[in-house]
Design a protein around this motif. Structure first.
Motif, PDB file in Angstrom:
ATOM      1  N   MET A 178       0.852  -1.182   0.000  1.00 56.10           N
ATOM      2  CA  MET A 178       0.000   0.000   0.000  1.00 56.10           C
ATOM      3  C   MET A 178       0.892   1.237   0.000  1.00 56.10           C
ATOM      4  SD  MET A 178      -3.258  -0.855   0.163  1.00 56.10           S
ATOM      5  CE  MET A 178      -4.464  -0.310   1.327  1.00 56.10           C
ATOM      6  N   ALA A 179       0.384   2.310  -0.548  1.00 57.87           N
ATOM      7  CA  ALA A 179       1.174   3.515  -0.747  1.00 57.87           C
ATOM      8  C   ALA A 179       0.373   4.757  -0.375  1.00 57.87           C
ATOM      9  CB  ALA A 179       1.603   3.582  -2.206  1.00 57.87           C
ATOM     10  N   ILE A 180       1.079   5.862  -0.356  1.00 55.10           N
ATOM     11  CA  ILE A 180       0.454   7.148  -0.071  1.00 55.10           C
ATOM     12  C   ILE A 180       0.243   7.896  -1.378  1.00 55.10           C
ATOM     13  CG2 ILE A 180       0.779   9.397   1.013  1.00 55.10           C
ATOM     14  CD1 ILE A 180       2.380   7.954   3.195  1.00 55.10           C
ATOM     15  N   ALA A 181      -0.972   8.388  -1.582  1.00 57.55           N
ATOM     16  CA  ALA A 181      -1.297   9.191  -2.759  1.00 57.55           C
ATOM     17  C   ALA A 181      -1.629  10.607  -2.315  1.00 57.55           C
ATOM     18  CB  ALA A 181      -2.486   8.594  -3.506  1.00 57.55           C
ATOM     19  N   VAL A 182      -1.225  11.568  -3.129  1.00 59.16           N
ATOM     20  CA  VAL A 182      -1.535  12.977  -2.895  1.00 59.16           C
ATOM     21  C   VAL A 182      -2.178  13.524  -4.156  1.00 59.16           C
ATOM     22  CG1 VAL A 182      -0.547  15.275  -2.503  1.00 59.16           C
ATOM     23  CG2 VAL A 182       0.319  13.319  -1.217  1.00 59.16           C
TER      24      VAL A 182
ATOM     25  N   ALA B 188       1.174  21.135  -0.471  1.00 58.55           N
ATOM     26  CA  ALA B 188       1.457  19.768  -0.915  1.00 58.55           C
ATOM     27  C   ALA B 188       2.954  19.484  -0.833  1.00 58.55           C
ATOM     28  CB  ALA B 188       0.950  19.551  -2.331  1.00 58.55           C
ATOM     29  N   CYS B 189       3.785  20.430  -1.252  1.00 58.10           N
ATOM     30  CA  CYS B 189       5.243  20.251  -1.196  1.00 58.10           C
ATOM     31  C   CYS B 189       5.720  20.074   0.239  1.00 58.10           C
ATOM     32  CB  CYS B 189       5.953  21.438  -1.843  1.00 58.10           C
ATOM     33  SG  CYS B 189       5.835  21.471  -3.627  1.00 58.10           S
ATOM     34  N   CYS B 190       5.208  20.890   1.139  1.00 60.35           N
ATOM     35  CA  CYS B 190       5.582  20.771   2.562  1.00 60.35           C
ATOM     36  C   CYS B 190       5.179  19.410   3.110  1.00 60.35           C
ATOM     37  CB  CYS B 190       4.938  21.889   3.377  1.00 60.35           C
ATOM     38  SG  CYS B 190       5.668  23.497   3.083  1.00 60.35           S
ATOM     39  N   PHE B 191       3.971  18.986   2.780  1.00 58.37           N
ATOM     40  CA  PHE B 191       3.489  17.681   3.244  1.00 58.37           C
ATOM     41  C   PHE B 191       4.389  16.559   2.718  1.00 58.37           C
ATOM     42  CE2 PHE B 191       1.182  13.780   2.487  1.00 58.37           C
ATOM     43  CZ  PHE B 191       0.616  13.532   3.736  1.00 58.37           C
ATOM     44  N   ILE B 192       4.694  16.602   1.435  1.00 55.64           N
ATOM     45  CA  ILE B 192       5.496  15.547   0.814  1.00 55.64           C
ATOM     46  C   ILE B 192       6.910  15.536   1.394  1.00 55.64           C
ATOM     47  CG2 ILE B 192       6.552  14.813  -1.372  1.00 55.64           C
ATOM     48  CD1 ILE B 192       3.844  15.727  -2.675  1.00 55.64           C
ATOM     49  N   LYS B 193       7.441  16.700   1.661  1.00 53.37           N
ATOM     50  CA  LYS B 193       8.768  16.788   2.264  1.00 53.37           C
ATOM     51  C   LYS B 193       8.784  16.132   3.647  1.00 53.37           C
ATOM     52  CE  LYS B 193      12.431  20.181   2.319  1.00 53.37           C
ATOM     53  NZ  LYS B 193      12.754  21.582   2.115  1.00 53.37           N
ATOM     54  N   GLU B 194       7.721  16.321   4.407  1.00 51.33           N
ATOM     55  CA  GLU B 194       7.634  15.779   5.761  1.00 51.33           C
ATOM     56  C   GLU B 194       7.187  14.316   5.802  1.00 51.33           C
ATOM     57  OE1 GLU B 194       5.231  18.265   8.258  1.00 51.33           O
ATOM     58  OE2 GLU B 194       6.299  20.071   7.610  1.00 51.33           O
ATOM     59  N   ARG B 195       6.147  13.981   5.039  1.00 54.51           N
ATOM     60  CA  ARG B 195       5.522  12.651   5.150  1.00 54.51           C
ATOM     61  C   ARG B 195       5.836  11.719   3.989  1.00 54.51           C
ATOM     62  NH1 ARG B 195       0.364  11.754   7.490  1.00 54.51           N
ATOM     63  NH2 ARG B 195       0.973   9.630   7.030  1.00 54.51           N
ATOM     64  N   GLY B 196       6.209  12.286   2.860  1.00 53.23           N
ATOM     65  CA  GLY B 196       6.465  11.465   1.697  1.00 53.23           C
ATOM     66  C   GLY B 196       5.214  11.271   0.848  1.00 53.23           C
ATOM     67  N   CYS B 197       5.404  10.665  -0.292  1.00 54.29           N
ATOM     68  CA  CYS B 197       4.323  10.431  -1.245  1.00 54.29           C
ATOM     69  C   CYS B 197       4.839   9.429  -2.264  1.00 54.29           C
ATOM     70  CB  CYS B 197       3.955  11.755  -1.921  1.00 54.29           C
ATOM     71  SG  CYS B 197       2.840  11.614  -3.321  1.00 54.29           S
ATOM     72  N   ASP B 198       3.985   8.500  -2.656  1.00 57.92           N
ATOM     73  CA  ASP B 198       4.365   7.529  -3.682  1.00 57.92           C
ATOM     74  C   ASP B 198       3.798   7.898  -5.043  1.00 57.92           C
ATOM     75  OD1 ASP B 198       5.741   5.536  -1.939  1.00 57.92           O
ATOM     76  OD2 ASP B 198       3.784   5.547  -0.969  1.00 57.92           O
ATOM     77  N   VAL B 199       2.559   8.403  -5.036  1.00 61.04           N
ATOM     78  CA  VAL B 199       1.876   8.758  -6.279  1.00 61.04           C
ATOM     79  C   VAL B 199       1.245  10.132  -6.112  1.00 61.04           C
ATOM     80  CG1 VAL B 199       0.094   8.102  -7.931  1.00 61.04           C
ATOM     81  CG2 VAL B 199       1.362   6.327  -6.717  1.00 61.04           C
TER      82      VAL B 199
ATOM     83  N   ARG C 177      10.397  16.418  -7.641  1.00 67.52           N
ATOM     84  CA  ARG C 177      11.435  15.429  -7.963  1.00 67.52           C
ATOM     85  C   ARG C 177      12.734  15.729  -7.212  1.00 67.52           C
ATOM     86  NH1 ARG C 177       9.969  14.562 -14.256  1.00 67.52           N
ATOM     87  NH2 ARG C 177       8.746  12.671 -13.945  1.00 67.52           N
ATOM     88  N   LYS C 178      12.959  16.999  -6.898  1.00 71.58           N
ATOM     89  CA  LYS C 178      14.139  17.367  -6.110  1.00 71.58           C
ATOM     90  C   LYS C 178      13.960  16.959  -4.651  1.00 71.58           C
ATOM     91  CE  LYS C 178      15.363  21.157  -9.128  1.00 71.58           C
ATOM     92  NZ  LYS C 178      15.384  22.602  -9.328  1.00 71.58           N
ATOM     93  N   ILE C 179      12.717  16.887  -4.197  1.00 69.75           N
ATOM     94  CA  ILE C 179      12.424  16.488  -2.821  1.00 69.75           C
ATOM     95  C   ILE C 179      12.446  14.966  -2.688  1.00 69.75           C
ATOM     96  CG2 ILE C 179      10.623  16.447  -1.038  1.00 69.75           C
ATOM     97  CD1 ILE C 179       9.731  19.222  -2.099  1.00 69.75           C
ATOM     98  N   LYS C 180      11.800  14.291  -3.640  1.00 67.38           N
ATOM     99  CA  LYS C 180      11.694  12.828  -3.591  1.00 67.38           C
ATOM    100  C   LYS C 180      11.677  12.330  -5.037  1.00 67.38           C
ATOM    101  CE  LYS C 180       9.123   9.185  -1.249  1.00 67.38           C
ATOM    102  NZ  LYS C 180       8.534   8.291  -2.187  1.00 67.38           N
ATOM    103  N   GLN C 181      12.735  11.661  -5.441  1.00 59.80           N
ATOM    104  CA  GLN C 181      12.926  11.297  -6.841  1.00 59.80           C
ATOM    105  C   GLN C 181      12.016  10.197  -7.360  1.00 59.80           C
ATOM    106  OE1 GLN C 181      17.083  10.391  -7.100  1.00 59.80           O
ATOM    107  NE2 GLN C 181      17.668  12.537  -7.196  1.00 59.80           N
ATOM    108  N   ASP C 182      11.495   9.369  -6.486  1.00 56.69           N
ATOM    109  CA  ASP C 182      10.748   8.211  -6.978  1.00 56.69           C
ATOM    110  C   ASP C 182       9.228   8.371  -6.947  1.00 56.69           C
ATOM    111  OD1 ASP C 182      10.614   8.114  -4.236  1.00 56.69           O
ATOM    112  OD2 ASP C 182      11.005   5.977  -4.081  1.00 56.69           O
TER     113      ASP C 182
END
Length: 128
Positions: free
Chosen positions: A1-5, A39-50, A70-75
């Protein structure tokens, strides 16, 4: 299971997209934002897969946001939500995994998630 934003400037569209993704039950968590910076702040803190992103969000082009993330999380896997096909060619040139036309439907999202699963199997990546 993954996190979606989901990032969508239109609150009604955002709520509709959230309800579709949550009803599919494919993601561990689904979060929605109408502000790209949030959204960027959230992804930087919690991550995101999709990440599902509207083509234009509060004056910010989706490709600018994608490059920033992509600079925050490449995958992160990116899926563009659009009212027309104007950005489709550029999206696939930039490695976006999916391009879904609005209004979203259960069928279009299920098809896109099927692509994600196929990618997972072929690349043995940890994706939804």
């Amino acid at each position: 299971m993954a996190i979606a934003v989901i990032v969508d400037y239109n609150e009604d569209g955002l709520q509709f997209s959230l309800s579709i993704l949550k009803s599919i039950g494919h993601f561990e968590d689904v979060y929605g934002f109408s502000c790209p910076d949030e959204a960027c702040c959230f992804i930087k803190e919690r991550g995101c897969d999709v990440l599902f992103v509207e083509t234009e969000v509060k004056g910010l082009n989706c490709f600018v946001l994608i490059n920033k993330l992509r600079k925050i999380k490449q995958d992160i896997l990116f899926i563009i939500m659009a009212s027309n096909e104007d950005y489709a060619y550029e999206a696939f040139q930039k490695g976006v995994i999916g391009y879904v036309l609005k209004p979203l439907s259960l069928e279009s999202i299920a098809k896109t998630i099927g692509k994600l699963e196929k990618l997972h199997r072929s690349q043995r990546r940890i994706v939804p």
